[in-house]
Design a protein around this motif. Structure first.
Motif, PDB file in Angstrom:
ATOM      1  N   ARG D 158      -2.508  -1.854  -5.354  1.00 25.57           N
ATOM      2  CA  ARG D 158      -1.103  -1.508  -5.227  1.00 25.57           C
ATOM      3  C   ARG D 158      -0.433  -2.196  -4.040  1.00 25.57           C
ATOM      4  NH1 ARG D 158      -0.186   3.340  -8.287  1.00 25.57           N
ATOM      5  NH2 ARG D 158       1.963   3.115  -7.582  1.00 25.57           N
ATOM      6  N   ALA D 159      -1.237  -2.677  -3.107  1.00 24.95           N
ATOM      7  CA  ALA D 159      -0.679  -3.195  -1.857  1.00 24.95           C
ATOM      8  C   ALA D 159      -0.185  -4.622  -2.000  1.00 24.95           C
ATOM      9  CB  ALA D 159      -1.756  -3.142  -0.772  1.00 24.95           C
ATOM     10  N   HIS D 160       0.926  -4.933  -1.303  1.00 27.10           N
ATOM     11  CA  HIS D 160       1.255  -6.355  -1.174  1.00 27.10           C
ATOM     12  C   HIS D 160       0.953  -6.872   0.227  1.00 27.10           C
ATOM     13  CE1 HIS D 160       4.982  -6.155   1.220  1.00 27.10           C
ATOM     14  NE2 HIS D 160       5.424  -5.204   0.435  1.00 27.10           N
ATOM     15  N   THR D 161       0.917  -5.978   1.212  1.00 33.50           N
ATOM     16  CA  THR D 161       0.572  -6.365   2.577  1.00 33.50           C
ATOM     17  C   THR D 161      -0.266  -5.252   3.191  1.00 33.50           C
ATOM     18  OG1 THR D 161       2.647  -7.584   2.849  1.00 33.50           O
ATOM     19  CG2 THR D 161       1.488  -6.941   4.873  1.00 33.50           C
ATOM     20  N   THR D 232      -9.542   2.749  12.517  1.00 27.82           N
ATOM     21  CA  THR D 232      -8.666   1.723  11.952  1.00 27.82           C
ATOM     22  C   THR D 232      -7.472   2.387  11.294  1.00 27.82           C
ATOM     23  OG1 THR D 232     -10.437   0.133  11.559  1.00 27.82           O
ATOM     24  CG2 THR D 232      -8.462  -0.107  10.225  1.00 27.82           C
ATOM     25  N   THR D 233      -6.291   1.935  11.686  1.00 32.02           N
ATOM     26  CA  THR D 233      -5.060   2.383  11.054  1.00 32.02           C
ATOM     27  C   THR D 233      -4.609   1.276  10.113  1.00 32.02           C
ATOM     28  OG1 THR D 233      -4.543   3.566  13.091  1.00 32.02           O
ATOM     29  CG2 THR D 233      -2.743   3.275  11.493  1.00 32.02           C
ATOM     30  N   ALA D 234      -4.677   1.570   8.827  1.00 34.46           N
ATOM     31  CA  ALA D 234      -4.254   0.585   7.834  1.00 34.46           C
ATOM     32  C   ALA D 234      -2.816   0.885   7.441  1.00 34.46           C
ATOM     33  CB  ALA D 234      -5.167   0.646   6.610  1.00 34.46           C
ATOM     34  N   HIS D 235      -1.943  -0.056   7.767  1.00 38.66           N
ATOM     35  CA  HIS D 235      -0.546   0.056   7.343  1.00 38.66           C
ATOM     36  C   HIS D 235      -0.441  -0.691   6.020  1.00 38.66           C
ATOM     37  CE1 HIS D 235       0.581   1.520  11.366  1.00 38.66           C
ATOM     38  NE2 HIS D 235      -0.288   0.635  11.811  1.00 38.66           N
ATOM     39  N   ILE D 236      -0.240   0.042   4.957  1.00 44.29           N
ATOM     40  CA  ILE D 236      -0.312  -0.535   3.611  1.00 44.29           C
ATOM     41  C   ILE D 236       1.092  -0.531   3.006  1.00 44.29           C
ATOM     42  CG2 ILE D 236      -1.383  -0.308   1.335  1.00 44.29           C
ATOM     43  CD1 ILE D 236      -3.649   1.297   2.781  1.00 44.29           C
ATOM     44  N   LEU D 237       1.596  -1.717   2.766  1.00 47.11           N
ATOM     45  CA  LEU D 237       2.947  -1.849   2.216  1.00 47.11           C
ATOM     46  C   LEU D 237       2.854  -2.110   0.719  1.00 47.11           C
ATOM     47  CD1 LEU D 237       4.541  -4.069   5.022  1.00 47.11           C
ATOM     48  CD2 LEU D 237       4.302  -1.577   4.912  1.00 47.11           C
ATOM     49  N   LEU D 238       3.710  -1.428  -0.041  1.00 45.49           N
ATOM     50  CA  LEU D 238       3.655  -1.484  -1.490  1.00 45.49           C
ATOM     51  C   LEU D 238       4.966  -2.038  -2.050  1.00 45.49           C
ATOM     52  CD1 LEU D 238       2.383   2.177  -2.101  1.00 45.49           C
ATOM     53  CD2 LEU D 238       1.029   0.173  -1.497  1.00 45.49           C
ATOM     54  N   ASP D 239       4.886  -2.688  -3.183  1.00 45.57           N
ATOM     55  CA  ASP D 239       6.115  -3.109  -3.864  1.00 45.57           C
ATOM     56  C   ASP D 239       6.763  -1.926  -4.573  1.00 45.57           C
ATOM     57  OD1 ASP D 239       6.442  -5.858  -3.285  1.00 45.57           O
ATOM     58  OD2 ASP D 239       4.728  -6.319  -4.568  1.00 45.57           O
ATOM     59  N   GLY D 287       8.030   6.152   0.051  1.00 43.88           N
ATOM     60  CA  GLY D 287       6.928   5.819  -0.842  1.00 43.88           C
ATOM     61  C   GLY D 287       6.430   4.391  -0.810  1.00 43.88           C
ATOM     62  N   LYS D 288       6.989   3.556   0.047  1.00 42.69           N
ATOM     63  CA  LYS D 288       6.569   2.162   0.021  1.00 42.69           C
ATOM     64  C   LYS D 288       5.676   1.760   1.194  1.00 42.69           C
ATOM     65  CE  LYS D 288       9.370  -0.756  -2.021  1.00 42.69           C
ATOM     66  NZ  LYS D 288      10.565  -1.536  -2.436  1.00 42.69           N
ATOM     67  N   ARG D 289       5.309   2.724   2.002  1.00 41.16           N
ATOM     68  CA  ARG D 289       4.311   2.471   3.042  1.00 41.16           C
ATOM     69  C   ARG D 289       3.352   3.647   3.045  1.00 41.16           C
ATOM     70  NH1 ARG D 289       4.877   4.085   8.687  1.00 41.16           N
ATOM     71  NH2 ARG D 289       3.243   3.212  10.002  1.00 41.16           N
ATOM     72  N   VAL D 290       2.078   3.316   3.017  1.00 42.25           N
ATOM     73  CA  VAL D 290       1.055   4.336   3.174  1.00 42.25           C
ATOM     74  C   VAL D 290       0.284   4.016   4.445  1.00 42.25           C
ATOM     75  CG1 VAL D 290      -0.993   5.420   2.171  1.00 42.25           C
ATOM     76  CG2 VAL D 290       0.845   4.590   0.673  1.00 42.25           C
ATOM     77  N   VAL D 291       0.064   5.015   5.271  1.00 44.29           N
ATOM     78  CA  VAL D 291      -0.816   4.845   6.415  1.00 44.29           C
ATOM     79  C   VAL D 291      -2.142   5.518   6.086  1.00 44.29           C
ATOM     80  CG1 VAL D 291      -1.193   5.373   8.843  1.00 44.29           C
ATOM     81  CG2 VAL D 291       1.084   4.692   8.046  1.00 44.29           C
TER      82      VAL D 291
END
Lengths: 330, 330, 330, 330
Positions: D158-161, D232-239, D287-291
């Motif tokens: 789901r992630a783009h970045t 680790t903090t994963a900053h997950i950006l979604l489309d 809804g477009k960023r999940v930590v």
């Protein structure tokens, strides 16, 4: 008043620059380092950026032409600099051990020959304030002896046994990486690093003798997971019982005119970054044991701050000039 | 072997569950907490998730029906549970101070009346191993007295004065937030939190007496910026000089058959999480002072681990069952 | 210039007194505390002994007659003091959140009604220096927004997404004991204490908007086992690639005249106790991500130091007066 | 099952011995060290005293005759051992980077030629469990990639970045003293030690690719003042926006059968000393960023524990054998 720091790349060198930045009369004009000559001081001491534009130099000692010099070099190195400086009238404060002890004691304790001995004041102003202004060379006390002696001094004549149980921060081990100062050996950990034999006990005994004490003096240092500070717990055993009121009076009297000794509960953070020595004391039930605790910043009252205090006394400046730094808590 | 932990929400409760997870015969079936009844143990002890599905309960003591009970409640609370448990044949280990001292000493030191006194073994297996199997109730020693006594025991008869200078991690202050255990008061800091008067000295004196010592015993505790562990520096003064070889022999002999006492340089990280007590010692030049240093994990050998060691002795299990936890270093 | 500190018993109150001790024109004459009225300030801030003889007082706000007031009270409390002070011409710096945001944003973010709103400058001098001298009331920025905004500001117009990953010392949690600031929950540990929603993000977005940025701004704070300091790692994503040289030029230009922003490798100890913000930045291969890192002391540039910087601007003093404190490293 | 540890004097060597002490089938019979050959393992790893009587040896690799070998040597050294071991049928787990990446990627990232390349499974059991039992050689993942990948894996498609902002304890820097791991540089401090370029990002990208992700992956590591652990903090950006319920379901499903991944609030102390990876996650408003945050012990799940997990899979042992170590909190 132009100032040179011989050996400026270590912690005590950095602290001298930090504190002298607020001195009203002195200015550091020379910071030497054999290894770092030509580099900016703020490169190895980045916290100092904005307060100094100096570069390290590596001059011959005979070319250092200043009013005051601090020797922030290891013992045995200092004795190579002191002679040249003082014969040219440069007031010199030696932060090493080279002039703290009588020659024969020094040679025995440090296991080396002293090649340029001078008898000079022991620069603990609270005990030797009168001697310091008269001298061109002053021996700055060791970090442990400073805190220990100030803890027990008012009871020197009453004690028959003094056990100094000291706990020091890691900066006392210097700026070079070693197994002693490696985080994984120190962090969330605690150890005794000498049990019965540390060279600083010689200074502690000397000062108790100076105070007229016949106590036997013992010392065990430990290594704390903190950057700075020494807390010394002096277990003082007496032949004759004493009361809390008597002890209160002895300490209050002894330190009545001492700005840098505060009689309050000592903690490392309460003196962090400052030239204070905080002291508290309590008589055990029965009156024959007193516990006196002192806290100092090992790099300030235990080294660079006291060195500036000595400079001020030697040069006729206000004793606290450059030392009005408020402790950093927390 | 079914086990109940009375007062399971604190550090010692958590440690009992952690260690008993690897016990070959015992199983924790009951974990009580007045405040947390109905909640999962793993909610307040998240590190235990995967090892326990228990929920806290809050039963009447008379309804607790197990083979073994640990009392992990404060002093004065334990005395309300012990009677009911032992009269129903439940082997009970009390981690509080309620049964460690003679009744009159207890009442004087803790300033309360003891309403259900029993004379029971002092559960320091290295000194009292023979007494423990015979009893249905054992008093688990205090954390400071455990490390201190093990440091000095082999020299008990030679000492005239023993000064225990102890340094403890913050977990000794419990799980409730307070100014004592607040990070900004402890981190990068160090203090003496009692100077001459801490209740644990009564246990220390009792054990020296048990060993036939006539030494005067003194104690000063300090607070370290670490989570776990107690390092005790015992300054032991002797009337007659002793040699290092004699001391080596005394310690090696005293602890020859003790798995949990290791004669090596003590550090808190060297025993972290384990039931070991590491001990080293050195005779000062002149032979009349010995410094002996011990390190324990205050929550394990100083509390829950030793409690399980006592349970094993009381129940005929292997003494190290549940305690073969390797220290976590670094 | 007489100064009052409303709410002086916390960390920011203590820091105001520490720093103002070296101010050439200002003097703290009033330190209020509801709970501690009548007690010496040096009792709760023992590190300040020797620098202040003040006692806490608890005056009505209308009786506070000074030139400058600092509001070091929680948000929602500050709005009860500000009106009375400013209508009597007292220059006021509010360290709380009450005047940092537009009224409706404030009420939404903090979930309370604002009962005495004024539109005032946002006291981040590096961005708003021109607005500050004109106002009698200035809103001192939050600790996280200060470090975050200074890290990313020069790239504001180039960024499409900014993620601030911040790590703060424990003093940010205040002086009252809690599970958040308890040593055993923090020491030798590390956690994220908010994942996606912290109130300070509103200030961060406001300041990026002020700088003309259309970037989406995100924020995740973590809790470090250190006393002081905030290190913020700004992950800045760009639509158009950029070179390291371009970024160097942007930052050097943006901060060319800022004494308190130093472009060098940031570390918490490099700014400890001081008003500096150290910033470094690096372009990732490909040029579409820049990592910019800033370090501040949360209690100084993140609170009391910046408040004094604002006072100096409001009162026509030299901007660095009282703030020439050298960082304490190590 | 006889086990050799090649390079046993470091932290990962010590951890292998610690954990294997409780393994039901394996026994360490060989611990090599070039420098320490002939010395007791318990001399350099004193915490292990009582659990091993081994001495370090320095055999030719061809003389090592065991069932299983762990390569706990630096990258580029491992490739000199692996061939000889596996051609003689010795199951080998390489803790270095030598077999984690395709040959050309490895050579580019590490800047060296690979002289004995084999394509082997990437030993992250939660992603590659099926591949591991078939191989005689397994590449144990890097510490950062382990925690990072487990944090983001369920959202890979789901992630783009994905930006991994990691914070590690000091033990990751090894057992040799250096400016990086010196206490006075780390204690009460915090720094970013790489901003945009760390070699481990190659593994992170490889694993996201393995999971079918097309996200761009970025990584910035920091150094914490703690001994162990990586958060680790994963900053997950979604489309496309996602809901918390969807994310909950993705993670619960992905890790439903994984004993060593626990879905609960991560902290370093919650996994200290254990093989667990604790993971939590939160969707930002919109809804477009999940930590997503993960915590592991870098020496256990990030090294030696995972290596044993791989050994268990390779040898048909229970996957958790030797790894039922409860985390040590506090």
């Amino acid at each position: 008043m132009q100032i040179a720091i011989i050996g400026a790349s270590g912690f005590t060198g950095g602290e001298l620059i930090r504190l002298l930045a607020s001195h009203s009369e002195g200015e550091v004009v020379c910071a030497t380092s054999r290894k770092l000559a030509g580099k900016a001081v703020a490169l190895t001491h980045p916290h100092l950026r904005g307060f100094t534009d100096l570069e390290y130099t590596n001059p011959d000692v005979g070319d250092i032409d200043v009013d005051v010099a601090f020797l922030a070099v290891p013992h045995t190195a200092a004795m190579n600099y002191a002679g040249s400086l003082i014969e040219r009238g440069i007031r010199t404060i030696d932060l090493s051990a080279d002039y703290r002890l009588p020659k024969d004691t020094y040679e025995k304790v440090y296991g080396v020959e002293h090649t340029d001995y001078h008898t000079v004041p022991y620069g603990l102003p609270e005990l030797h304030r009168n001697e310091i202004p008269r001298s061109i060379l002053v021996a700055n006390p060791g970090c442990f002896p400073t805190g220990a002696t100030l803890a027990a001094a008012p009871l020197a004549k009453r004690a028959h046994t003094i056990i100094y149980d000291s706990k020091t921060g890691v900066s006392g081990a210097g700026v070079s990486p070693s197994v002693t100062n490696m985080y994984t050996n120190v962090g969330d950990n605690f150890t005794a690093y000498k049990m019965t034999a540390h060279r600083h006990v010689a200074e502690m005994r000397q000062e108790m003798g100076f105070l007229g004490s016949s106590a036997s003096v013992h010392f065990t240092p430990h290594l704390l997971p903190v950057n700075r500070g020494i807390l010394t717990t002096a277990h003082i055993l007496l032949d004759e019982p004493i009361t809390q009121e008597e002890v209160d009076a002895l300490y209050e009297d002894f330190y009545a005119r001492e700005f840098f000794v505060r009689l309050q509960r000592p903690s490392l953070s309460g003196v962090r970054g400052s030239n204070f020595c905080d002291v508290a004391f309590e008589v055990e039930e029965g009156g024959k044991r007193v516990v006196a605790v002192s806290a100092i910043d090992n790099l300030v009252k235990g080294a660079s701050g006291q060195a500036i205090q000595n400079m001020n006394l030697m040069c006729g400046c206000a004793e606290a000039d450059g030392l009005m730094v408020v402790p950093l808590q927390p």
